[in-house]
Design an enzyme around this catalytic site. Structure first.
Site, short mmCIF file in Angstrom:
data_model
loop_
_atom_site.label_atom_id
_atom_site.label_comp_id
_atom_site.label_asym_id
_atom_site.label_seq_id
_atom_site.Cartn_x
_atom_site.Cartn_y
_atom_site.Cartn_z
N GLU A 263 0.95 -41.25 2.28
CA GLU A 263 0.22 -42.37 1.68
C GLU A 263 0.26 -43.60 2.58
O GLU A 263 -0.70 -44.37 2.65
CB GLU A 263 0.79 -42.69 0.30
CG GLU A 263 0.56 -41.59 -0.74
CD GLU A 263 -0.91 -41.27 -0.93
OE1 GLU A 263 -1.72 -42.20 -1.04
OE2 GLU A 263 -1.25 -40.07 -0.96
N TRP A 294 -29.16 -47.16 -6.69
CA TRP A 294 -28.23 -47.61 -7.72
C TRP A 294 -28.97 -48.25 -8.88
O TRP A 294 -30.00 -48.90 -8.69
CB TRP A 294 -27.23 -48.60 -7.13
CG TRP A 294 -26.44 -48.09 -5.97
CD1 TRP A 294 -26.55 -48.48 -4.67
CD2 TRP A 294 -25.42 -47.09 -6.00
NE1 TRP A 294 -25.66 -47.80 -3.88
CE2 TRP A 294 -24.95 -46.93 -4.68
CE3 TRP A 294 -24.86 -46.30 -7.02
CZ2 TRP A 294 -23.95 -46.03 -4.34
CZ3 TRP A 294 -23.85 -45.41 -6.68
CH2 TRP A 294 -23.41 -45.28 -5.36
N ASN A 329 -2.94 -46.08 -8.56
CA ASN A 329 -3.97 -45.48 -7.72
C ASN A 329 -4.79 -44.42 -8.45
O ASN A 329 -6.01 -44.31 -8.25
CB ASN A 329 -3.34 -44.86 -6.47
CG ASN A 329 -4.37 -44.38 -5.48
OD1 ASN A 329 -5.19 -45.16 -5.00
ND2 ASN A 329 -4.36 -43.09 -5.17
N TRP A 370 -12.89 -47.28 -2.33
CA TRP A 370 -14.14 -47.30 -3.08
C TRP A 370 -15.18 -46.37 -2.45
O TRP A 370 -15.89 -45.66 -3.16
CB TRP A 370 -14.68 -48.73 -3.20
CG TRP A 370 -14.15 -49.39 -4.43
CD1 TRP A 370 -13.07 -50.22 -4.53
CD2 TRP A 370 -14.66 -49.24 -5.75
NE1 TRP A 370 -12.88 -50.59 -5.83
CE2 TRP A 370 -13.85 -50.01 -6.61
CE3 TRP A 370 -15.72 -48.53 -6.30
CZ2 TRP A 370 -14.06 -50.08 -7.98
CZ3 TRP A 370 -15.95 -48.60 -7.67
CH2 TRP A 370 -15.13 -49.37 -8.50
#
Length: 475
Positions: A263, A294, A329, A370
């Site tokens: 990580e 979108w 997370n 993202w």
């Protein structure tokens, strides 16, 4: 020879290569510049700024104990750093290297201004474990897929750790300035639940994690109802902890810490991606999805941002973010997938919302995460893999402890209905004091239908891109 040590995202004294270098030649004048674009710009965050300011107080105290102090300036670093260096009679300025496009432009401008005054500008490593130039494939090119990146990352030796100095000779006679408050900077009030700031608190968090939880991290890290994560993300972001020290100490434990170390490598990976491909802060890494259609649905975005989607796990996560400036997370992945896939809203809306609230908001990591969840980034989740918020809820909050904490409307709902409260019969709703549509919203979309629509939308965009001639940027 006096050296200005310009602190930025390296607010510690342990394992600080730039500090070690500054001490080699005599007095040190520690400086921190409060840069208005970072406080009020695109990624402004009252929570993150409040944590930063509290950390500066702790750093100043630690410097005073060692014979120096922190000097505060407010303004454009291109002006403030050279002026301070001239006041200090410094022959050089040393910094820890940073990697964002803004940081690179800023440092280049400061270096030019210092050069005009005959003052040298030096950078040292310290923000990452390994530098962007060090990770290459067999042909010498940067690596944009994590698994081969990690293979190389693991083989590189770690640099030696630098001890925290017992004494730092300061530069007397300089105006120290004042550390402002969030209010004096014109920022809204931050949340009350900020973590303890400063290097001492960060090291205590790391020690607690390494003393036990890290050994079960691989099994518990995704559970939202268990304290299975390190909670040091904000400390790594502002450099209260050295990532090299974190990895070094984790690797020396007598248990399997590979998943946790990986990580930390992901953190390096996204910083390297941003270094080599700065365009990702404005567009998808994958050219095929630059023109995704979108939806324009402000009401759906508001429902997502305020935790009113009707999906308990999504709502619990978004409410926790608003209340604490923190988000697990696993929860980040679920809510990001829901925004981009179930709602088909631009991932950049979510990216901005996260940066506005997160105490650990990091430009590289947040953008990378993202884009991964929206299936538009490097090494991203395939577009046809879409998190089911109900399955995620049952798997990672099986007894509903996390949901009940953050969505009080659902506290009396039986466990058999908690993850899908809209399936409760009317009598059960009345008994639980949770009438769907009155006390708690129904789902704003049907996940099954939304999933199919998302797959169709992504597939059409991919096919359309494949039929278009490449742009100049793609060639």
């Amino acid at each position: 020879m006096t050296t200005v040590l310009w602190f930025r995202r390296d607010l510690r004294l342990h394992d600080h290569p730039a500090l070690t270098a500054a001490l080699e030649t005599g007095p040190v004048a520690p400086l921190f510049v409060i840069d208005p674009p970072l406080v009020h710009g695109r990624w402004a965050s009252p929570n993150r700024t409040a944590f930063l300011l509290a950390t500066l107080h702790e750093l100043d105290a630690a410097l005073r104990e060692r014979g120096a102090r922190l000097h505060i300036r407010l303004g454009n670093p291109t002006r403030e750093v050279p002026q301070f260096a001239r006041e200090a009679g410094a022959q050089r300025v040393i910094v820890t290297r940073d990697y964002t496009p803004y940081s690179r432009r800023r440092d280049a401008a400061v270096a030019r201004a210092l050069e005009a005054l005959g003052i040298a500008f030096h950078t040292r490593r310290g923000l990452l474990v390994h530098e962007p130039e060090e990770i290459r494939n067999a042909t010498g090119k940067p690596i944009a897929v994590f698994t081969p990146f990690y293979r190389v990352w693991q083989t590189l030796p770690l640099r030696p750790l630098h001890p925290s100095p017992a004494h730092i000779p300061g530069a007397p006679g300089l105006d120290p300035g004042e550390i402002p408050t969030p209010a004096s900077l014109g920022l809204p009030r931050p949340v009350d639940a900020l973590p303890a700031a400063g290097e001492t608190a960060a090291r205590a968090r790391l020690q607690r994690f390494l003393a036990g939880p890290v050994c079960t991290y691989a099994e518990t890290r995704d559970r939202l109802d268990l304290p299975g994560t390190s909670r040091i993300s904000q400390d790594l972001h502002l450099g209260l902890l050295s990532p090299v020290e974190v990895v070094t100490r984790a690797r020396t434990l007598g248990c399997d810490t590979a998943k946790f170390v990986a990580e930390v490598a992901w953190r390096d990976f996204y910083h390297h991606i941003l270094w080599h491909h700065p365009r990702v802060l404005h567009e998808p890494f994958q050219a095929a999805f630059r023109s995704l259609p979108w939806r324009n649905a402000p009401a759906h975005f508001t429902a997502w941002a305020t935790g009113q989607t009707g999906y308990p796990l999504v709502d619990a996560a978004m409410r926790e973010l608003a209340a604490t400036g923190y988000l697990h997370n696993r929860a980040r992945m679920v809510v990001a997938s829901f925004l981009a896939k179930d709602l088909l809203l631009d991932w950049r809306l979510g990216e901005t919302h996260f940066m506005r609230h997160l105490v650990d908001g990091d430009v590289a990591n947040n953008d990378g995460g993202w884009q991964w969840a929206a299936s538009v980034g490097t090494d991203a989740q395939p577009y046809f893999r879409i998190f089911n918020p109900v399955i995620q809820s049952k798997k990672f909050d099986p007894e509903g402890a996390y949901i009940r904490r953050w969505v009080p409307e659902l506290r009396r709902v039986p466990e058999s209905y908690l993850h899908e409260p809209w399936t409760m019969p009317p009598s059960a709703q009345e008994a639980a004091h949770c009438v769907i549509g009155h006390d708690y919203p129904p789902p704003i979309v049907d996940h099954t239908l939304a999933r199919q629509q998302a797959i169709t939308t992504y597939e059409r965009a991919r096919r359309a891109s494949a039929s278009e001639p490449p742009t100049q940027a793609d060639r």
